[in-house]
Design an enzyme around this catalytic site. Structure first.
Site, PDB file in Angstrom:
ATOM      1  CE  LYS A  81      -3.768   2.004   2.807  1.00 28.15           C
ATOM      2  NZ  LYS A  81      -4.585   1.781   4.019  1.00 28.15           N
ATOM      3  CB  SER A 157      -7.745   3.639   3.396  1.00 27.41           C
ATOM      4  OG  SER A 157      -6.889   3.051   4.372  1.00 27.41           O
ATOM      5  CB  SER A 181      -7.975   0.793   6.474  1.00 26.61           C
ATOM      6  OG  SER A 181      -8.529   2.066   6.658  1.00 26.61           O
TER       7      SER A 181
END
Length: 470
Positions: A81, A157, A181
């Site tokens: 990420k 996210s 997330s």
């Protein structure tokens, strides 16, 4: 000559490498080809470095041939990420607040552990701006969509990581989880993910969200989650909250026989409004796990929705991060993030400490609850995926993303391990996740229960069939 079938999971890839049946170069080339095919639609990756990945794969192939394998993931394609520092690549966090020129000369602890264990780094996955919300779209990175229906959100996210893994753009990825997330997008995209006990995976630099923030593996099998956790759980001196190395191997613990343990099933935590189809699928999954040997009791923890205190902690962390930046760097913020910043700036120190006190109380309450129950089952998310590019379902009556993600953030406040495993599909063909929560430091037990769930439910067969289409 027909192309050889590429295994779905990291564990299967490593077995094929060891048997000489497949090479890291082949699996890396296949992952890059899949990225070329699908990323334009899904926007899972914000950075792809195919040349570096192929070079790393060739080095790994040579190590396998010579018998000098490096670490536990040698040759496995992986992504990270875009909030994890990665040497040689910018870490932009989906935000124009980050200057692209760097320098980018350091790995975060999770990225460093991947390199040390021979993983092939494909690129960086998309995130919401500063990883602040439960969907993945940002001013800098655009909108990430769902592999099962690209008109819908992948969640967030860590939506880029979930979409990448679910669609075959690499078998494993690293996400973060400060309020769901990793678990939200994993559930929306139909893959397993784990938020370990706080401090189990070291972080550096510190997240804006402080003691809410966890790193976590995202993969296509529970065995892979355990394998990655063995890699990422090694200590790092840069994180003063990091725990010591675990005493055993998660790869072994995941196969522990958990039949006979006592699990609580809370369909709604006593306060969540759950989509009826999701409620039915989750209840059926829990019943199947009970038939496989777990002792299931219906019970709710003695808690109320901590959303107001959670939002105080979230908004205060964002305000601290953004207030340190020059004004010219904050002119293009996500509007929802800007509103959270404004709320955070208005908070008093006393209000922040009250919220943190509630966090500690929740942890103590859940600790007492787990004296009666080894595991807690809940749905992972109360609603199915909705329109991409929106923070809340249009017309759903939700003010902000935590209002539809009430199964997630309580267990960031308590710092417990919590995982999600896919357990079925709605009538619209969208994945549904079951959340498995354990007491602090019971990551091994959570993984073993996840493995049982995976073994008794057929979700992975549907995922395999979808992978074969590509």
């Amino acid at each position: 000559m027909p192309q050889r079938q590429i295994p779905r999971t990291a564990t299967e890839m490593l077995a094929a490498f060891a048997a000489g049946e497949l090479s890291p170069v082949e699996v890396t080339a296949a992952a890059l080809e899949r990225i070329e095919e699908a990323n334009g639609t899904l926007n899972a990756y914000c950075l792809v470095d195919g040349a570096q990945a192929m070079a790393q794969a060739a080095e790994s192939e040579a190590r396998w041939r010579s018998g000098h394998v490096t670490g536990l993931l040698d040759g496995v394609p992986a992504s990270v990420k875009d909030v994890f520092l990665t040497e040689g690549w910018p870490t932009l966090r989906g935000s124009y607040t980050v200057a692209e020129d760097g320098p980018w000369d350091e790995d975060s602890p999770p990225t460093a552990r991947l390199r040390e264990n021979g993983a092939v780094l494909l690129g960086k996955t998309s995130t919401s701006e500063l990883a602040w919300k439960g969907v993945t779209d940002s001013p800098r990175g655009g909108v990430t969509t769902n592999p099962w229906n690209p008109a819908l959100t992948a969640g967030g996210s860590s939506g880029g990581s979930a979409a990448a893994v679910a669609s075959g753009m690499g078998p494993i990825s690293l996400g973060t989880d400060s309020g769901g997330s990793a678990r939200i997008p994993a559930a929306f995209c139909g893959i397993p993910a784990l938020k370990p006990t706080f401090g189990q995976i070291p972080l550096f630099p510190e997240s804006p969200f402080g003691q809410l923030a966890h790193a976590g593996p995202m993969a296509r099998s529970v065995d892979d989650l355990a394998l990655i956790l063995d890699v990422l759980s090694l200590p790092d001196a840069r994180d003063p909250s990091a725990m010591p190395s675990p005493p055993g191997s998660y790869r072994e613990a995941v196969r522990r026989d958990v039949r006979g343990i006592v699990a609580a099933f809370s369909p709604d935590l006593g306060y969540v409004d759950v989509d009826p189809e999701i409620a039915e699928l989750v209840a059926a999954a829990v019943n199947a796990v009970g038939n496989a040997g777990l002792l299931i009791e219906y019970d709710n923890p003695d808690i109320t929705d901590p959303i107001e205190d959670y939002e105080v902690l979230l908004d205060a962390g964002l305000a601290k991060w953004l207030e340190a930046l020059p004004a010219e760097r904050t002119g293009r913020l996500d509007e929802g993030l800007r509103a959270a910043w404004e709320r955070g700036k208005s908070l008093s120190a006393l209000r922040f400490l009250e919220a943190d006190e509630r966090r500690v109380w929740l942890g103590s309450t859940m600790g007492t609850f787990h004296e009666r129950y080894d595991i807690l089952f809940t749905p992972t998310v109360a609603i199915p995926p909705f329109e991409a590019g929106t923070e809340v379902p249009p017309g759903g009556g939700y003010a902000r993303w935590p209002n539809w993600s009430q199964f997630g953030y309580p267990f960031n406040m308590t710092q417990q391990p919590a995982a999600t495993v896919p357990v079925g599909f709605t009538s619209a063909g969208l994945p549904v996740g079951l959340q498995i929560v354990g007491p602090r430091h019971s990551d091994d037990l959570v993984l073993a229960v996840c493995k049982l769930v995976e073994s008794v439910l057929p979700w992975h067969e549907r995922q395999s069939a979808r992978s074969a289409e590509h």
